[in-house]
Design a protein around this motif. Structure first.
Motif, mmCIF file in Angstrom:
data_model
loop_
_atom_site.group_PDB
_atom_site.id
_atom_site.type_symbol
_atom_site.label_atom_id
_atom_site.label_comp_id
_atom_site.label_asym_id
_atom_site.label_seq_id
_atom_site.Cartn_x
_atom_site.Cartn_y
_atom_site.Cartn_z
ATOM 1 N N MET A 1 0.868 -1.030 0.099
ATOM 2 C CA MET A 1 -0.120 0.081 -0.064
ATOM 3 C C MET A 1 0.906 1.377 -0.193
ATOM 4 S SD MET A 1 -3.294 0.990 2.397
ATOM 5 C CE MET A 1 -2.664 0.278 3.842
ATOM 6 N N TYR A 2 0.267 2.273 -0.553
ATOM 7 C CA TYR A 2 1.023 3.715 -0.575
ATOM 8 C C TYR A 2 0.330 4.593 -0.302
ATOM 9 C CZ TYR A 2 3.623 0.301 -3.693
ATOM 10 O OH TYR A 2 4.326 -0.544 -4.209
ATOM 11 N N CYS A 3 1.087 5.877 -0.036
ATOM 12 C CA CYS A 3 0.305 6.960 0.494
ATOM 13 C C CYS A 3 0.827 8.100 -0.113
ATOM 14 C CB CYS A 3 0.645 7.086 2.021
ATOM 15 S SG CYS A 3 -0.235 8.659 2.905
ATOM 16 N N VAL A 4 0.053 8.885 -0.550
ATOM 17 C CA VAL A 4 0.363 10.335 -1.185
ATOM 18 C C VAL A 4 0.261 11.322 0.000
ATOM 19 C CG1 VAL A 4 -0.123 12.142 -2.914
ATOM 20 C CG2 VAL A 4 -0.450 9.653 -3.482
ATOM 21 N N THR A 5 1.402 11.901 0.152
ATOM 22 C CA THR A 5 1.482 12.841 1.330
ATOM 23 C C THR A 5 1.715 14.316 0.687
ATOM 24 O OG1 THR A 5 2.539 11.236 2.829
ATOM 25 C CG2 THR A 5 2.893 13.648 3.298
ATOM 26 N N VAL A 6 0.649 15.215 1.057
ATOM 27 C CA VAL A 6 0.715 16.497 0.557
ATOM 28 C C VAL A 6 0.963 17.451 2.073
ATOM 29 C CG1 VAL A 6 -0.401 18.291 -0.546
ATOM 30 C CG2 VAL A 6 -0.837 16.031 -1.194
ATOM 31 N N LEU A 7 2.034 18.135 1.729
ATOM 32 C CA LEU A 7 2.477 19.147 2.766
ATOM 33 C C LEU A 7 2.357 20.678 2.493
ATOM 34 C CD1 LEU A 7 5.489 17.027 3.824
ATOM 35 C CD2 LEU A 7 3.356 17.246 4.793
ATOM 36 N N ILE A 94 4.149 20.680 -0.926
ATOM 37 C CA ILE A 94 5.147 19.568 -1.333
ATOM 38 C C ILE A 94 4.428 18.399 -1.505
ATOM 39 C CG2 ILE A 94 7.252 18.315 -0.072
ATOM 40 C CD1 ILE A 94 7.521 21.063 1.602
ATOM 41 N N ILE A 95 4.881 17.372 -2.522
ATOM 42 C CA ILE A 95 3.874 16.374 -2.589
ATOM 43 C C ILE A 95 4.881 15.154 -2.828
ATOM 44 C CG2 ILE A 95 2.418 15.150 -4.075
ATOM 45 C CD1 ILE A 95 1.321 18.025 -5.058
ATOM 46 N N GLN A 96 4.719 13.990 -1.865
ATOM 47 C CA GLN A 96 5.544 12.897 -2.252
ATOM 48 C C GLN A 96 4.645 11.637 -2.203
ATOM 49 O OE1 GLN A 96 8.350 13.443 0.854
ATOM 50 N NE2 GLN A 96 7.523 12.001 2.046
ATOM 51 N N ILE A 97 5.118 10.369 -2.715
ATOM 52 C CA ILE A 97 4.563 9.254 -2.491
ATOM 53 C C ILE A 97 5.491 8.449 -1.707
ATOM 54 C CG2 ILE A 97 3.781 7.152 -3.647
ATOM 55 C CD1 ILE A 97 3.097 8.944 -6.422
ATOM 56 N N ASP A 98 4.605 7.807 -0.759
ATOM 57 C CA ASP A 98 5.369 6.927 0.111
ATOM 58 C C ASP A 98 4.827 5.713 0.279
ATOM 59 O OD1 ASP A 98 6.480 9.619 1.449
ATOM 60 O OD2 ASP A 98 4.375 9.683 2.553
ATOM 61 N N GLU A 99 5.676 4.561 0.513
ATOM 62 C CA GLU A 99 5.415 3.172 0.994
ATOM 63 C C GLU A 99 5.126 2.781 2.004
ATOM 64 O OE1 GLU A 99 6.946 -1.115 -0.297
ATOM 65 O OE2 GLU A 99 8.525 0.377 -0.262
ATOM 66 N N ILE A 100 3.897 2.441 2.300
ATOM 67 C CA ILE A 100 3.618 2.300 3.883
ATOM 68 C C ILE A 100 4.250 0.783 4.343
ATOM 69 C CG2 ILE A 100 1.687 1.619 5.458
ATOM 70 C CD1 ILE A 100 -0.013 3.614 3.753
ATOM 71 N N LEU A 101 4.970 0.677 5.340
ATOM 72 C CA LEU A 101 5.727 -0.482 5.611
ATOM 73 C C LEU A 101 4.939 -1.072 6.834
ATOM 74 C CD1 LEU A 101 9.340 0.785 5.638
ATOM 75 C CD2 LEU A 101 8.172 -0.636 3.508
#
Length: 101
Positions: A1-7, A94-101
């Protein structure tokens, strides 16, 4: 699963309309992203642990199934997404895609 984080960085004299972002922008984005979205969480930064100003005014986490599908939607609708930002803020996200571990 992944998460798009927008800051959205907390900057002096910035403008951010949480009601517009929550009630208009996010629902439009969720409609574009469709069933790729698993859940979303919107947060307002209040303060740092030491009581100083929060580093980020607004944080959005959107859990997604596929970063590739997300990237495709963003590519197809880039102009619309960028043109809507001034409706709620003068900040640069600021936008990044994270992998949820």
């Amino acid at each position: 699963m992944y998460c798009v984080t927008v800051l959205y960085p907390n900057q002096p004299d910035c403008r951010f309309d949480f009601a517009y972002y929550r009630d208009r922008h996010i629902p439009m984005m969720l409609e574009l992203l469709g069933d790729n979205v698993l859940r979303t969480e919107l947060r307002r930064g209040l303060q740092a642990v030491d009581g100083s100003a929060a580093a980020y005014l607004c944080l959005l986490n959107t859990h997604i199934r596929s970063p590739e599908a997300f990237a495709q939607v963003m590519s197809e609708h880039r102009e619309w997404v960028l043109s809507d930002i001034p409706n709620y803020t003068d900040l640069q996200p600021i936008i990044q895609i994270d992998e949820i571990l």
